[in-house]
Write a protein that holds these residues in place. Structure first.
Motif, mmCIF file in Angstrom:
data_model
loop_
_atom_site.group_PDB
_atom_site.id
_atom_site.type_symbol
_atom_site.label_atom_id
_atom_site.label_comp_id
_atom_site.label_asym_id
_atom_site.label_seq_id
_atom_site.Cartn_x
_atom_site.Cartn_y
_atom_site.Cartn_z
ATOM 1 N N SER A 176 2.855 51.910 7.195
ATOM 2 C CA SER A 176 2.313 50.768 6.014
ATOM 3 C C SER A 176 1.928 49.789 6.471
ATOM 4 O O SER A 176 2.698 49.502 7.447
ATOM 5 C CB SER A 176 3.742 51.055 5.175
ATOM 6 N N ALA A 177 1.708 48.533 5.424
ATOM 7 C CA ALA A 177 1.523 47.035 5.600
ATOM 8 C C ALA A 177 2.881 46.283 5.281
ATOM 9 O O ALA A 177 2.935 45.541 6.728
ATOM 10 C CB ALA A 177 0.614 46.355 4.326
ATOM 11 N N ALA A 178 3.809 47.058 4.959
ATOM 12 C CA ALA A 178 5.583 46.254 4.515
ATOM 13 C C ALA A 178 5.532 46.870 5.877
ATOM 14 O O ALA A 178 6.782 45.298 6.676
ATOM 15 C CB ALA A 178 5.592 47.441 3.684
ATOM 16 N N LEU B 250 4.173 46.838 8.965
ATOM 17 C CA LEU B 250 3.567 45.936 9.736
ATOM 18 C C LEU B 250 3.770 44.525 9.877
ATOM 19 O O LEU B 250 4.698 43.846 10.973
ATOM 20 C CB LEU B 250 1.753 46.018 9.133
ATOM 21 N N VAL B 251 4.411 44.156 8.453
ATOM 22 C CA VAL B 251 4.819 42.868 8.058
ATOM 23 C C VAL B 251 6.152 42.252 8.491
ATOM 24 O O VAL B 251 6.744 41.518 9.240
ATOM 25 C CB VAL B 251 4.805 42.337 6.501
ATOM 26 N N LEU C 247 -2.234 50.413 12.538
ATOM 27 C CA LEU C 247 -1.892 50.415 11.275
ATOM 28 C C LEU C 247 -3.436 51.297 11.021
ATOM 29 O O LEU C 247 -4.243 51.105 10.656
ATOM 30 C CB LEU C 247 -2.078 49.512 10.159
ATOM 31 N N GLU D 233 -2.758 45.866 0.455
ATOM 32 C CA GLU D 233 -1.584 45.912 0.818
ATOM 33 C C GLU D 233 -0.344 45.007 1.301
ATOM 34 O O GLU D 233 1.330 44.483 1.446
ATOM 35 C CB GLU D 233 -1.102 47.541 1.301
ATOM 36 N N LEU D 234 -1.337 44.762 2.638
ATOM 37 C CA LEU D 234 -0.898 43.184 3.505
ATOM 38 C C LEU D 234 -0.328 42.624 3.262
ATOM 39 O O LEU D 234 0.204 41.759 3.014
ATOM 40 C CB LEU D 234 -2.185 43.054 4.570
ATOM 41 N N ALA E 225 2.150 42.257 0.902
ATOM 42 C CA ALA E 225 3.406 42.916 1.790
ATOM 43 C C ALA E 225 4.045 41.307 2.629
ATOM 44 O O ALA E 225 5.108 40.764 2.844
ATOM 45 C CB ALA E 225 3.405 43.809 3.071
#
Lengths: 248, 313
Positions: free
Chosen positions: A234-236, A238-239, B292, B302-303, B306
């Protein structure tokens, strides 16, 4: 106006290069070779200028082994009038290429020489500029637009910050960028016709140019390889990973 | 050995590529002078004089040098070359344009886009779109070299070089007509710490807005693949790759980019590479540190969210 178009036979742009295990060079045995993509754009530009009535004659020249003749045939099939093949099995550096081309320019007296901005094998990006210097001609490098304006050319150039437009007096050198045009495919009838077009066979000796390389290759090695990393869900995530790495 | 470094600048400020080229010159070793050629370049010269390890700044200030066209640069540089054993310039479109002219007139082979200095006459440079590294030794008396800025660290400040002005060049056969420069408040692509690039997967120029938002949150530059440029989504000077710009940021985020050989040539030296692509077989995943697999139109917003959750705005 007469246009000269130097072209180079190189490893096809889609082929994944393999470095030889003895680090003497890259393996070119049995791999697909093609016309350098930037040179296809030069050929297309010359043919379009002829079709627009701006050029009276177009000449393609290639310096290289026997097979470079195939590359010249491709240019002839795209619409170039005739070819000059300077046959040599030696690897010829841009400086020597520019010197041979200078002699050909003196023989043929073209008003314009159109070259690709770089060959995708040595990635030098030098030959056009060197030829311009040796001839004392102005240059329009990295061209994405060419327009004739009397005895001059208006050339749009791709520069780092955007597009720059310059005016250069003919005779001149232009080197082509990818966005100048979309090269045509040679049709079968044109490929057949190209077989009857003349190609002059020459050797570097005809031009009295010393081909001795100035740069010797000590070795050719593989670049450092990167391996595939991990997939995140998920993007979360990734961050979070990028924060851990300290890059954001 | 005396080395002349040609400064990259826009007549107002000195570009970081100059500092990096000075580092390459230091690795060769010798006295380093910087040439600042342009129009109204007093500030640029002052900045160049502050670079650590520089002996002298030579200023050529004339209207014909404002755009650093090749023919005008040649007129300025050639008379200076008697006093130098090597000339270095950054491998930018400006350096690529005039340096081979200098090499040809000196009757030497240029060594293009070096990424390493082995010794004063031996250099490493990428060939075949960066898929092989060639180590070459030059037998020429004078060295003409363009330097890949991303391969060298920037030289520091703290120098106090002297500044001298030289005479104007004569008239030249080419003239500047106009330019259209892309306007952007974002950092310059080649110097940015973070780069976010979009490819064909972006679908349209309007859709680039979603990565621009993320870029602005991170203070990143925006790049593109050739297909995105060819499709007219963004201007040409956004292109990252063999024939566009070479970048090596701390973080490179590739969005909707498959990862063709020619694109990888321009970014694979980045410290951390992130790929967002819905095709899990895309070649970009073979070089990405973090991948991803997702539709970018869902993943990029979404990034953004986040990042907001992580305190970015």
């Amino acid at each position: 106006m007469k246009i000269l178009v130097p072209i180079k036979r190189v490893l096809d742009f889609n082929v994944k290069v393999r470095v030889k295990s003895d680090e003497s060079g890259v393996d070119l045995a049995n791999v697909k070779m093609s016309m350098n993509p930037f040179d296809e754009i030069s050929v297309e530009q010359a043919v379009r200028m002829q079709e627009a009535g701006l050029a009276s004659e177009t000449i393609a020249v290639s310096i290289g082994p026997d097979k470079a003749q195939e590359t010249i045939r491709t240019a002839l099939a795209m619409g170039i009038d005739r070819g000059i093949h300077v046959k040599t099995d030696a690897e010829v550096e841009p400086l020597a290429v520019a010197k041979i081309l200078k002699k050909i320019v003196e023989d043929e007296n073209p008003d314009l020489v159109i070259l690709g901005k770089q060959a995708i094998d040595d990635d030098s990006n030098q030959t056009g500029q060197m030829l311009a210097a040796l001839l004392g001609w102005p240059q329009g490098t990295f061209a994405n637009a060419i327009e004739k304006d009397g005895d001059s050319l208006i050339v749009g150039r791709e520069v780092d910050g955007g597009i720059q437009t310059i005016k250069i007096a003919l005779p001149a050198i232009v080197t082509t960028d990818l966005r100048l045009n979309e090269p045509r495919y040679a049709s079968l009838p044109n490929i057949m016709k190209a077989k009857r077009k003349p190609i002059d066979a020459k050797s570097p000796d005809d031009y009295g140019v010393d081909l001795t390389p100035r740069l010797s290759t000590v070795k050719v090695s593989e670049p450092p390889t990167r391996s595939a990393g991990i997939k995140v869900e998920s993007a979360a995530e990734l961050v979070a990973k990028l924060k851990e790495e300290g890059v954001i | 050995m005396a080395i002349l470094v040609v400064a990259e600048h826009d007549n107002e400020s000195l570009k970081d590529a100059t500092h990096k080229t000075v580092t390459a010159a230091k690795e060769i070793g010798g006295d380093i002078d910087i040439l600042v050629a342009g129009k109204g370049v007093k500030d640029v010269a002052a900045q160049a004089a502050k670079i650590d390890g520089v002996r002298k700044v030579i200023v050529a200030d004339h209207v014909s040098l404002k755009r650093q066209l090749a023919e005008a640069m040649q007129e300025v540089i050639m008379p200076l070359m008697d006093g130098y054993d090597a000339i270095l310039a950054p491998d930018t479109t400006t350096g690529k344009n005039f340096m081979p002219r200098i090499a040809a007139l000196l009757d030497v082979m240029q060594i293009s886009s070096i990424s390493g200095v082995e010794s004063p006459d031996t250099f490493v440079r990428p060939i075949y779109a960066g898929n092989a590294m060639a180590t070459v030794k030059s037998s020429d008396a004078k060295k003409v070299i363009t330097v890949r800025p991303t391969a060298f660290k920037a030289a520091g400040e703290g120098g106090s070089a002297s500044i001298e002005t030289i005479a104007d060049p004569g008239p030249v056969k080419s003239e500047f007509v106009s330019e259209e420069l892309s306007k952007s408040d974002r950092p310059e692509l080649t110097a940015a710490k973070i780069v976010i690039s979009g490819g064909r997967g972006m679908g349209s120029g309007e859709n680039f807005a979603i990565i621009e938002k993320v870029a602005d949150m991170l203070g990143a530059a925006v790049g593109a693949s050739r297909t995105a440029v060819d499709a007219g989504f963004v201007p040409n000077d956004y292109q990252v790759g063999q024939t566009g710009k070479v970048v090596a940021p701390e973080l490179y985020i590739a969005v909707g980019i498959s990862g063709a050989i020619q694109h990888l040539a321009g970014m694979k030296d980045s410290k951390v590479i992130v790929a967002i692509n819905k095709d899990e077989d895309a070649p970009i995943f073979q070089v990405a540190d973090y991948g991803l697999v997702a539709d970018l139109f869902k993943a990029v917003p979404e990034l953004e969210q986040a990042l907001r959750d992580a305190g970015y705005s």
